[in-house]
Write an enzyme that holds these catalytic residues in place. Structure first.
Site, PDB file in Angstrom:
ATOM      1  N   GLY A  11       0.778  -1.238   0.000  1.00 59.53           N
ATOM      2  CA  GLY A  11       0.000   0.000   0.000  1.00 59.53           C
ATOM      3  C   GLY A  11       0.811   1.290   0.000  1.00 59.53           C
ATOM      4  O   GLY A  11       0.294   2.332   0.399  1.00 59.53           O
ATOM      5  N   ILE A  91      -5.762 -10.451 -11.755  1.00 65.69           N
ATOM      6  CA  ILE A  91      -6.218 -10.113 -13.102  1.00 65.69           C
ATOM      7  C   ILE A  91      -7.712  -9.796 -13.075  1.00 65.69           C
ATOM      8  O   ILE A  91      -8.491 -10.486 -12.419  1.00 65.69           O
ATOM      9  CB  ILE A  91      -5.886 -11.266 -14.077  1.00 65.69           C
ATOM     10  CG1 ILE A  91      -4.367 -11.321 -14.276  1.00 65.69           C
ATOM     11  CG2 ILE A  91      -6.612 -11.091 -15.411  1.00 65.69           C
ATOM     12  CD1 ILE A  91      -3.875 -12.511 -15.055  1.00 65.69           C
ATOM     13  N   LEU A  92      -8.079  -8.718 -13.766  1.00 64.18           N
ATOM     14  CA  LEU A  92      -9.489  -8.310 -13.788  1.00 64.18           C
ATOM     15  C   LEU A  92     -10.197  -8.946 -14.967  1.00 64.18           C
ATOM     16  O   LEU A  92      -9.626  -9.065 -16.062  1.00 64.18           O
ATOM     17  CB  LEU A  92      -9.569  -6.791 -13.891  1.00 64.18           C
ATOM     18  CG  LEU A  92      -9.139  -6.033 -12.638  1.00 64.18           C
ATOM     19  CD1 LEU A  92      -8.883  -4.557 -12.965  1.00 64.18           C
ATOM     20  CD2 LEU A  92     -10.186  -6.155 -11.528  1.00 64.18           C
ATOM     21  N   HIS A 108       2.462   0.588 -13.157  1.00 65.05           N
ATOM     22  CA  HIS A 108       3.288  -0.603 -13.366  1.00 65.05           C
ATOM     23  C   HIS A 108       4.765  -0.199 -13.281  1.00 65.05           C
ATOM     24  O   HIS A 108       5.164   0.802 -13.884  1.00 65.05           O
ATOM     25  CB  HIS A 108       2.986  -1.216 -14.739  1.00 65.05           C
ATOM     26  CG  HIS A 108       3.684  -2.526 -14.947  1.00 65.05           C
ATOM     27  ND1 HIS A 108       3.288  -3.686 -14.310  1.00 65.05           N
ATOM     28  CD2 HIS A 108       4.784  -2.846 -15.669  1.00 65.05           C
ATOM     29  CE1 HIS A 108       4.106  -4.672 -14.657  1.00 65.05           C
ATOM     30  NE2 HIS A 108       5.022  -4.190 -15.476  1.00 65.05           N
ATOM     31  N   THR A 140      -6.798  -1.607 -20.006  1.00 64.79           N
ATOM     32  CA  THR A 140      -7.607  -2.206 -21.066  1.00 64.79           C
ATOM     33  C   THR A 140      -7.520  -3.720 -20.886  1.00 64.79           C
ATOM     34  O   THR A 140      -6.860  -4.198 -19.959  1.00 64.79           O
ATOM     35  CB  THR A 140      -7.062  -1.820 -22.454  1.00 64.79           C
ATOM     36  OG1 THR A 140      -5.689  -2.203 -22.507  1.00 64.79           O
ATOM     37  CG2 THR A 140      -7.179  -0.322 -22.706  1.00 64.79           C
ATOM     38  N   GLU A 142      -5.886  -5.835 -22.413  1.00 68.30           N
ATOM     39  CA  GLU A 142      -4.518  -6.357 -22.530  1.00 68.30           C
ATOM     40  C   GLU A 142      -3.748  -6.025 -21.259  1.00 68.30           C
ATOM     41  O   GLU A 142      -3.587  -4.841 -20.921  1.00 68.30           O
ATOM     42  CB  GLU A 142      -3.832  -5.662 -23.696  1.00 68.30           C
ATOM     43  CG  GLU A 142      -3.729  -6.505 -24.944  1.00 68.30           C
ATOM     44  CD  GLU A 142      -2.958  -5.722 -26.000  1.00 68.30           C
ATOM     45  OE1 GLU A 142      -1.812  -6.071 -26.263  1.00 68.30           O
ATOM     46  OE2 GLU A 142      -3.534  -4.746 -26.508  1.00 68.30           O
ATOM     47  N   ASP A 144      -1.347  -4.899 -18.466  1.00 66.16           N
ATOM     48  CA  ASP A 144      -0.237  -3.931 -18.370  1.00 66.16           C
ATOM     49  C   ASP A 144       0.097  -3.280 -19.710  1.00 66.16           C
ATOM     50  O   ASP A 144       1.266  -3.070 -20.031  1.00 66.16           O
ATOM     51  CB  ASP A 144       1.047  -4.626 -17.832  1.00 66.16           C
ATOM     52  CG  ASP A 144       0.871  -5.120 -16.407  1.00 66.16           C
ATOM     53  OD1 ASP A 144       0.086  -4.530 -15.665  1.00 66.16           O
ATOM     54  OD2 ASP A 144       1.527  -6.113 -16.059  1.00 66.16           O
ATOM     55  N   GLU A 173       7.096   6.287  -8.529  1.00 70.39           N
ATOM     56  CA  GLU A 173       5.690   5.841  -8.523  1.00 70.39           C
ATOM     57  C   GLU A 173       4.866   6.778  -7.635  1.00 70.39           C
ATOM     58  O   GLU A 173       3.749   7.172  -7.973  1.00 70.39           O
ATOM     59  CB  GLU A 173       5.583   4.404  -8.001  1.00 70.39           C
ATOM     60  CG  GLU A 173       6.227   3.371  -8.913  1.00 70.39           C
ATOM     61  CD  GLU A 173       5.878   1.945  -8.516  1.00 70.39           C
ATOM     62  OE1 GLU A 173       4.711   1.686  -8.166  1.00 70.39           O
ATOM     63  OE2 GLU A 173       6.785   1.084  -8.549  1.00 70.39           O
TER      64      GLU A 173
HETATM   65  C1  GAR Z   1       4.159  -1.253  -7.038  1.00 73.50           C
HETATM   66  O1  GAR Z   1       5.518  -1.273  -7.403  1.00 73.50           O
HETATM   67  C2  GAR Z   1       3.267  -1.272  -8.270  1.00 73.50           C
HETATM   68  O2  GAR Z   1       3.797  -0.534  -9.327  1.00 73.50           O
HETATM   69  C3  GAR Z   1       3.249  -2.745  -8.587  1.00 73.50           C
HETATM   70  O3  GAR Z   1       3.140  -3.383  -7.336  1.00 73.50           O
HETATM   71  C4  GAR Z   1       3.765  -2.560  -6.345  1.00 73.50           C
HETATM   72  C5  GAR Z   1       2.780  -2.336  -5.234  1.00 73.50           C
HETATM   73  O4  GAR Z   1       3.391  -1.657  -4.176  1.00 73.50           O
HETATM   74  N1  GAR Z   1       2.140  -3.097  -9.452  1.00 73.50           N
HETATM   75  C6  GAR Z   1       2.222  -4.016 -10.420  1.00 73.50           C
HETATM   76  O5  GAR Z   1       3.223  -4.689 -10.615  1.00 73.50           O
HETATM   77  C7  GAR Z   1       0.972  -4.173 -11.251  1.00 73.50           C
HETATM   78  N2  GAR Z   1       1.208  -4.992 -12.387  1.00 73.50           N
HETATM   79  P1  GAR Z   1       2.532  -0.870  -3.107  1.00 73.50           P
HETATM   80  O6  GAR Z   1       1.471  -1.849  -2.590  1.00 73.50           O
HETATM   81  O7  GAR Z   1       3.511  -0.483  -2.030  1.00 73.50           O
HETATM   82  O8  GAR Z   1       1.906   0.322  -3.780  1.00 73.50           O
END
Ligand code: GAR
Length: 215
Positions: A11, A91-92, A108, A140, A142, A144, A173
């Site tokens: 989170g 996956i949704l 991502h 979408t 597809e 990521d 991020e």
């Molecule tokens: C983050 O690095 C996010 O970009 C990745 O999971 C992590 C979650 O961290 N998401 C994916 O890989 C989606 N394909 P967080 O729970 O600390 O935000």
């Protein structure tokens, strides 16, 4: 605008968004945080910020679609206008994506279309790329691979591990995701096929493109 956020774990992106909301940089109402994992740290973070935190157990449902219908029902309770995936690792189904298409965002930790799927930081280190980063995009069908709103680039160093690269990317991020949400709530994002345009943003910059304004 009402926002619902889906999580599965730590989170930290959720926290960056909640903090931006508390500081008034994101003005929407973050109505609900939903996790498919009971012990996700993000549920506690939501509680700490006074946001409704809900755990929905996937094993209570016969299949992915039934689970996703339950998710939709929960999000509709709060009349959610925007759904934000913040480390949501499930996956949704098409039913969910169709319901929220155009108002469903994901982050991502790679420069899409490189290293989609699981463990993108590990894949980047092993591949030997010199740059990686993170991407906020529309979701979408597809995986990521939806239209890209903003990317941040970071260097990959010779002695990087999955862990050190993850930390370098994560810092960005936490900046690009709140920024993209703010652009969305301000109605500045338009979508034309695969192409996203953020009105009045400054393009052509590094390390993020478009340029960060508020974060
Ligand atoms: C983050 O690095 C996010 O970009 C990745 O999971 C992590 C979650 O961290 N998401 C994916 O890989 C989606 N394909 P967080 O729970 O600390 O935000």
């Amino acid at each position: 605008m009402n926002i619902g956020i889906l999580i599965s774990g730590r989170g930290s992106n959720l926290e960056a968004i909640l903090k931006a909301n508390k500081e008034g940089k994101i003005k929407s109402n973050i109505k609900v945080v939903i996790s498919n994992k009971e012990h996700a740290r993000g549920l506690k973070i939501a509680n700490d910020y006074g946001v409704k935190a809900v755990y929905i157990n996937p094993s209570d449902f016969s299949d992915r679609e039934e689970f996703d219908k339950r998710l939709i029902q929960e999000l509709e309770k709060y009349s959610v206008d925007l759904v934000v995936l913040a480390g949501y690792m499930r996956i949704l189904s098409d039913v969910f994506i169709e319901k929220f298409e155009g108002r469903l965002l994901n982050i991502h930790p790679s420069l899409i279309p490189a290293f989609q799927g699981l463990k993108p930081q590990k894949k980047a280190v092993e591949y030997g790329v010199m740059y990686s980063g993170c991407t906020v995009h529309f979701v979408t069908k597809e995986l990521d691979n939806g239209p890209i709103i903003i990317q941040a680039v970071v260097p990959v160093l010779p002695d990087d591990t999955e862990d050190t690269l993850e930390k370098r990317i994560l810092k960005y991020e936490h900046r690009i995701y709140p920024q993209a949400i703010k652009w969305f709530e301000d109605g500045r994002i338009s979508l034309n096929g695969r192409k996203v345009y953020v009105k009045d943003a400054v393009y052509g910059t590094l390390p993020t493109n478009p340029k960060l304004e508020d974060f």
